[in-house]
Each structure stands twice: as C-alpha cells, then as structure tokens.
Design an enzyme around this catalytic site. Structure first.
Site, PDB file in Angstrom:
ATOM      1  N   ARG A  83       0.808  -1.226   0.000  1.00 52.82           N
ATOM      2  CA  ARG A  83       0.000   0.000   0.000  1.00 52.82           C
ATOM      3  C   ARG A  83       0.837   1.271   0.000  1.00 52.82           C
ATOM      4  NH1 ARG A  83      -3.110  -3.905   1.564  1.00 52.82           N
ATOM      5  NH2 ARG A  83      -1.235  -4.525   2.628  1.00 52.82           N
ATOM      6  N   THR A  84       1.802   1.370   0.924  1.00 48.76           N
ATOM      7  CA  THR A  84       2.535   2.635   1.038  1.00 48.76           C
ATOM      8  C   THR A  84       3.273   2.928  -0.266  1.00 48.76           C
ATOM      9  OG1 THR A  84       2.765   2.238   3.392  1.00 48.76           O
ATOM     10  CG2 THR A  84       4.193   3.930   2.445  1.00 48.76           C
ATOM     11  N   LYS A  94      25.585  -3.954  -2.596  1.00 50.39           N
ATOM     12  CA  LYS A  94      27.053  -3.896  -2.689  1.00 50.39           C
ATOM     13  C   LYS A  94      27.650  -3.282  -1.430  1.00 50.39           C
ATOM     14  CE  LYS A  94      26.717  -2.900  -7.644  1.00 50.39           C
ATOM     15  NZ  LYS A  94      27.029  -1.856  -8.643  1.00 50.39           N
ATOM     16  N   ARG A 127      11.421   3.739   3.452  1.00 47.92           N
ATOM     17  CA  ARG A 127      10.991   2.775   4.482  1.00 47.92           C
ATOM     18  C   ARG A 127      12.199   1.930   4.831  1.00 47.92           C
ATOM     19  NH1 ARG A 127       5.756  -1.070   4.392  1.00 47.92           N
ATOM     20  NH2 ARG A 127       4.885   0.924   5.060  1.00 47.92           N
ATOM     21  N   HIS A 172       5.137   6.024  11.487  1.00 51.19           N
ATOM     22  CA  HIS A 172       4.635   5.882  10.118  1.00 51.19           C
ATOM     23  C   HIS A 172       3.674   7.062   9.906  1.00 51.19           C
ATOM     24  CE1 HIS A 172       3.430   4.270   6.388  1.00 51.19           C
ATOM     25  NE2 HIS A 172       3.158   3.019   6.720  1.00 51.19           N
TER      26      HIS A 172
HETATM   27  C1  NCD Z   1       1.794  -1.140   8.102  1.00 49.61           C
HETATM   28  C2  NCD Z   1       3.285  -0.915   8.241  1.00 49.61           C
HETATM   29  O1  NCD Z   1       4.062  -1.130   7.304  1.00 49.61           O
HETATM   30  O2  NCD Z   1       3.648  -0.466   9.330  1.00 49.61           O
HETATM   31  N1  NCD Z   1       1.396  -1.294   6.765  1.00 49.61           N
HETATM   32  C3  NCD Z   1       1.105  -0.185   6.024  1.00 49.61           C
HETATM   33  O3  NCD Z   1       1.957   0.645   5.752  1.00 49.61           O
HETATM   34  N2  NCD Z   1      -0.163  -0.022   5.633  1.00 49.61           N
HETATM   35  C4  NCD Z   1       1.243  -2.167   9.007  1.00 49.61           C
HETATM   36  C5  NCD Z   1       1.824  -3.552   9.005  1.00 49.61           C
HETATM   37  O4  NCD Z   1       2.742  -3.878   8.269  1.00 49.61           O
HETATM   38  O5  NCD Z   1       1.294  -4.359   9.779  1.00 49.61           O
END
Ligand code: NCD
Length: 333
Positions: free
Chosen positions: A81-82, A111, A132, A160
């Site tokens: 999703r993100t 590397k 991320r 997040h």
């Molecule tokens: C979440 C995350 O990555 O923290 N997912 C997201 O970004 N929608 C929640 C999760 O991974 O459980």
C-alpha cells in the site's frame, strides 16, 4: 544499516528547493519524519487538499500539478500500500517515480552502500524521497544527509506518519469529527508503528483511548507518557470484548512478526484477536473498524460486507493524502 564515518552536514530546516510559491502550507521543502510536526491547523489544510485530490481523481483521473517532478521510492522493507499509493499519487499528479521498492537487493545497497550515500545519490535525480527502513530513526538519518525533502514511509517500530494522516483523515470522513470519540487500539501496540503515530496524532484532539494487548505487546511508555501529558482518559485491557460496545473506532493491527527476536513468543500472541461478525453484533451501530493492512487473520472476511468495515476505504484514502503531502512538500499547495 551500513554507516559512514562522516558527519551529516548542518542544514536549514527548509531544504534547498527554490523560492517558496504563494500557496504555502508550511510543508514546502520540509521533511516529514514524525507526526509531531503536525497541528490541528495544518492537518485541516492537508485534509482539505486531500478532498480536492479525491475530486480530481474521481472527475478526471489526473492533473499536471507535479508535472516534471520526480519521486524516489526507497524501500528496504516489504510494502504494497505505502509504495504503490505513493507511486499512484505521483503519477496522478503528472510526476514520475524512481521505484526502488521491489527489493533493495537489486540496487547498490546489496554492494554495501550506506543509507546516506544511497539517499545522496537518489536526491541528485529526484525532488523528494520516500524511505521505508527497518531501523528506528533511519528516516531522520536520511533527512540529516539529504538536501531534498525526505518522507518517512515507516522506520522500524518507530513511526509511520503518512499512515497516521490517512487514518485520521478516514476517521474524520467516516464519523464527521474527531473530538469526543472513543478509540480502541487492538493488537501489536508495542511494535506497530502505525499505532504509535496515530496515538500521538490523536493527542491533538479530545479522545478517549482504549488499548487492548497482551502484556508483551503493550503500548511503549514514551507514547503512553505523551497521552498522559495531555490528561486524556486511557483504559488498558487484554480482552477486546470488554471495549467493543463502547468504542467509535476499533483500530486493529497485525502482530509484527518481523520485529520479534524470539519467534516462540510471536507464536504465543499471534492469534489472540479476531474481529468476527459475532463480535460486531456487540459494537455500536455507528462505529468503524480500521486496519492499516495487511491483515493476517485479525479480521474475518465475513466482516468485509459490514458497512462499518472501513479498512478498504481507509486504504483508498492513502492515495489522496499522499497526493496532498507530495503537493505540499513540493510547494504547490
Ligand atoms: C503497516 C506498516 O508497514 O507499518 N502497513 C502499512 O503501511 N499499511 C502495518 C503492518 O505492516 O502491519
């Protein structure tokens, strides 16, 4: 994370992205690292823009607001999703994307390149970077080295922030207001970064918190202290049935398997909670069930058709919020 000996150069808080245009939300040229950067006022602004973005997408599909700009998506952890909502957000605003999302193993990270060097590389091609990374604090590290805005797409068990914005936007869209609500947060409150960011953001409002978790997955003390500082009412229990009838929002999360050092401990707590139609019978008629997704058994599929199941609408909102945020840091709104 590979580290370097060099120290991050000192920088102004606003990054080198040119002159501020007239429409300035306060985020032009800024990093988005933590929800602590948000106020009720700037949230209102972002939410207003997100609504406009929704209208654009529904009416015509896209705009050229960010035409000619480039987003780099640098994901050291899995994401559906993100990453894809950021890519879609940039594409729908006429910009383009460098996607390092299908495994940094195909980039120079494999590397042995350090995070600061990877970030400095990407910013020489892109105008903004979403990152991320499994380590808490990594987004701030990236921001310390980068001249261009860094957006935190999740730093380990830390924060997040863009998820929290879309969560809060969803609550407002679904229930009309945030003040006065009773919010239940269920599951992995310890490692769930979306919980940390959303709980912190909700401290800007008058809400009641109801935390549901086993002892080893309780909310971290620093987040709890922020809530206590605001004198907001809090209950804690390990039984979701105790709170289900009282809450306006039931925010359930996946147990974050990847953050456990002892997998036997994960096995003990992984299946503690499940939202079922039977449980939903006890819930208010006007309430919503939310989940950042992915779900791995916490919500039964039979709940999906319940009008109170807001998690797919929540997910869609992510794209509008990310369109608004990209436009804001790039100085267009
Ligand atoms: C979440 C995350 O990555 O923290 N997912 C997201 O970004 N929608 C929640 C999760 O991974 O459980």
């Amino acid at each position: 994370m590979a580290t370097t000996e060099s120290k991050a150069p000192a920088k102004d808080s606003r990054k080198k992205v040119g002159l501020a245009p007239n429409l300035d939300s306060g985020f032009y040229g800024q990093d988005i690292i933590s929800v602590s950067q948000f106020t009720r006022e700037n949230l209102e602004h972002i939410f207003g823009v997100a609504e406009e973005m929704r209208a654009i997408v529904k009416r015509v599909g896209s705009s050229d607001l960010l035409k000619g700009t480039v987003l780099a998506c640098l994901f050291y952890e899995p994401s559906t999703r993100t990453s894809s909502s950021f890519i879609a957000a940039m594409s729908r605003l006429g910009g383009t994307v460098i996607p390092i999302t299908q495994g940094v193993q195909f980039s120079s990270v494999s590397k042995g390149e350090s995070l600061p060097d990877t970030v400095r590389t990407l910013e020489s091609y892109a105008d903004v970077i979403v990152i991320r990374h499994p380590e808490m604090g990594s987004a701030q590290t990236a921001a310390d080295y980068a001249q261009k805005p860094i957006i935190n797409g999740g730093d380990g068990a830390g924060e997040h922030p863009t998820q929290a914005l879309l969560d809060l936007f969803t609550i407002k869209e679904e229930l009309g207001q945030i003040d006065g609500l009773s919010v239940g947060m269920v599951g992995d409150l310890r490692f769930g970064r979306t919980v940390h960011s959303l709980a912190r953001l909700l401290c800007l409002y008058d809400v009641q918190f109801n935390f549901v978790a086993p002892e080893i997955l309780r909310l971290p003390l620093d987040v709890m202290n922020e809530i206590r500082k605001r004198n907001l009412p809090v209950t804690e229990t390990y039984d979701v049935a105790e709170i289900v009838a009282d809450v306006d929002v039931l925010y359930i999360t996946r147990v974050q398997k990847e953050r456990f050092s002892d997998l036997a401990q994960y096995e003990e707590v992984k299946d503690l909670y499940a939202i079922t139609p039977e449980l939903m019978e006890k819930a208010k008629e006007k309430m919503i069930v939310m989940h950042p997704l992915p779900r791995v058994g916490e919500i039964s599929y039979a709940v999906d058709s319940d009008p109170r199941a807001a998690y797919f609408r929540q997910m869609e909102n992510g794209m509008y919020i990310r369109m608004a945020l990209l436009a804001a840091v790039l100085g267009k709104v």
